[in-house]
Design a protein around this motif. Structure first.
Motif, PDB file in Angstrom:
ATOM      1  N   ILE A 129       9.658  -9.049 -27.716  1.00  0.00           N
ATOM      2  CA  ILE A 129       9.056  -7.756 -28.056  1.00  0.00           C
ATOM      3  C   ILE A 129       8.126  -7.294 -26.941  1.00  0.00           C
ATOM      4  CG2 ILE A 129       7.533  -6.559 -29.674  1.00  0.00           C
ATOM      5  CD1 ILE A 129       8.516  -8.433 -31.856  1.00  0.00           C
ATOM      6  N   VAL A 130       7.299  -8.237 -26.452  1.00  0.00           N
ATOM      7  CA  VAL A 130       6.365  -7.903 -25.372  1.00  0.00           C
ATOM      8  C   VAL A 130       7.106  -7.480 -24.118  1.00  0.00           C
ATOM      9  CG1 VAL A 130       4.588  -8.823 -23.822  1.00  0.00           C
ATOM     10  CG2 VAL A 130       4.561  -9.430 -26.253  1.00  0.00           C
ATOM     11  N   SER A 131       8.181  -8.208 -23.793  1.00  0.00           N
ATOM     12  CA  SER A 131       8.933  -7.912 -22.576  1.00  0.00           C
ATOM     13  C   SER A 131       9.637  -6.559 -22.650  1.00  0.00           C
ATOM     14  CB  SER A 131       9.972  -9.018 -22.310  1.00  0.00           C
ATOM     15  OG  SER A 131      11.012  -8.960 -23.258  1.00  0.00           O
ATOM     16  N   GLN A 132       9.896  -6.088 -23.870  1.00  0.00           N
ATOM     17  CA  GLN A 132      10.600  -4.819 -24.035  1.00  0.00           C
ATOM     18  C   GLN A 132       9.636  -3.649 -24.237  1.00  0.00           C
ATOM     19  OE1 GLN A 132      13.929  -4.523 -23.616  1.00  0.00           O
ATOM     20  NE2 GLN A 132      13.899  -6.704 -23.145  1.00  0.00           N
ATOM     21  N   SER A 133       8.363  -3.949 -24.418  1.00  0.00           N
ATOM     22  CA  SER A 133       7.368  -2.899 -24.638  1.00  0.00           C
ATOM     23  C   SER A 133       6.503  -2.723 -23.401  1.00  0.00           C
ATOM     24  CB  SER A 133       6.487  -3.261 -25.839  1.00  0.00           C
ATOM     25  OG  SER A 133       5.397  -2.363 -25.942  1.00  0.00           O
ATOM     26  N   ILE A 134       6.603  -1.588 -22.773  1.00  0.00           N
ATOM     27  CA  ILE A 134       5.810  -1.307 -21.576  1.00  0.00           C
ATOM     28  C   ILE A 134       4.324  -1.330 -21.907  1.00  0.00           C
ATOM     29  CG2 ILE A 134       5.258   0.430 -19.832  1.00  0.00           C
ATOM     30  CD1 ILE A 134       8.136   1.332 -19.923  1.00  0.00           C
ATOM     31  N   VAL A 135       3.956  -0.791 -23.071  1.00  0.00           N
ATOM     32  CA  VAL A 135       2.551  -0.726 -23.463  1.00  0.00           C
ATOM     33  C   VAL A 135       1.963  -2.125 -23.632  1.00  0.00           C
ATOM     34  CG1 VAL A 135       0.920   0.005 -25.244  1.00  0.00           C
ATOM     35  CG2 VAL A 135       2.812   1.510 -24.593  1.00  0.00           C
ATOM     36  N   LEU A 136       2.657  -2.973 -24.388  1.00  0.00           N
ATOM     37  CA  LEU A 136       2.165  -4.332 -24.618  1.00  0.00           C
ATOM     38  C   LEU A 136       2.149  -5.142 -23.334  1.00  0.00           C
ATOM     39  CD1 LEU A 136       3.879  -5.260 -28.013  1.00  0.00           C
ATOM     40  CD2 LEU A 136       1.486  -4.682 -27.610  1.00  0.00           C
ATOM     41  N   PHE A 137       3.204  -4.999 -22.531  1.00  0.00           N
ATOM     42  CA  PHE A 137       3.277  -5.747 -21.280  1.00  0.00           C
ATOM     43  C   PHE A 137       2.137  -5.333 -20.348  1.00  0.00           C
ATOM     44  CE2 PHE A 137       4.604  -6.388 -16.893  1.00  0.00           C
ATOM     45  CZ  PHE A 137       5.049  -7.701 -16.917  1.00  0.00           C
ATOM     46  N   ASN A 138       1.908  -4.023 -20.230  1.00  0.00           N
ATOM     47  CA  ASN A 138       0.837  -3.535 -19.361  1.00  0.00           C
ATOM     48  C   ASN A 138      -0.537  -3.953 -19.865  1.00  0.00           C
ATOM     49  OD1 ASN A 138       2.459  -2.327 -17.446  1.00  0.00           O
ATOM     50  ND2 ASN A 138       2.472  -0.336 -18.453  1.00  0.00           N
TER      51      ASN A 138
END
Length: 210
Positions: free
Chosen positions: A64-73
């Motif tokens: 999920i984190v790897s697919q979410s730009i917001v969470l990853f950033n």
């Protein structure tokens, strides 16, 4: 049956953990500045953070984190900010009075086990590159049909192996001769390590998901 898969995981991990990065820089700095005890606690903190990565990888949260730009950033900037903080703090190191080799042990008590452990745990736990590494490990290298118990066993190995590796690093850089040698450079060592951590933090800030 899973021996080949385990050996692949172990080899990839060995190559990854041996590559100099924020974990290595923090363990070395703690070991040289505060001694073997602090360095060892930092290493244990880094190793314990592996359980965090393994946990969310097994739960699928890493995907999920790897697919979410917001969470990853968010993770990326938090990690970069932490490295920049301790880096700039090290840059402000002031010249210290000369310390005899026999007195180096007094410095060990200046760093609490909790503080050293936290430094290692946060440095590794917030590293988005570690997130991507474990995600790829548990989705590409490890067969999704591998029993969860076996995958958890891999995770335990990765955490223990990481802790042991950095404990050896701490043991090496906390030797009295090594510390005495770095002590001769005094505050310049702290400033150099600070610059390294800042450089890693800046590089981390520009890490992309692909």
């Amino acid at each position: 049956m899973y021996a080949a898969e385990f050996l692949t995981v172990a080899l990839i991990h060995l190559l990854a953990v041996a590559s100099p990065g924020p974990d290595f820089a923090v363990v070395v700095r703690e070991s040289v500045t505060h001694g073997r005890r602090a360095g060892t606690w930092t290493a244990l903190g880094v190793g314990s953070a592996i359980f965090l990565h393994v946990g969310y990888s097994l739960l699928g949260i890493g995907l999920i984190v790897s697919q979410s730009i917001v969470l990853f950033n968010a993770l990326k900037w938090a990690a970069a900010a932490y490295l920049l903080y301790i880096g700039f703090k090290a840059l402000r190191a002031q010249p210290a009075k000369p310390v005899a080799e026999g007195e180096l042990h007094r410095e060990v008590g200046e760093r609490t086990p909790r503080g050293a452990f936290t430094a290692g745990f946060v440095t590794n736990g917030l590293n988005p590159k570690a997130t991507l590494f474990f995600l790829s490990l548990f989705t590409v290298v490890i067969n999704p049909h591998t029993p969860l118990a076996i995958q958890a066993g891999y995770g335990l190995y990765l955490a223990v192996a990481t802790a042991l590796w950095f404990c050896m690093v701490a043991m090496l850089f906390s030797q009295q001769r090594v510390r005495a040698g770095f002590a001769r450079m005094g505050h310049w060592f702290d400033r150099t390590m600070g610059a390294v951590l800042i450089a890693i933090g800046v590089k981390l800030a520009f890490t992309s998901m692909k």
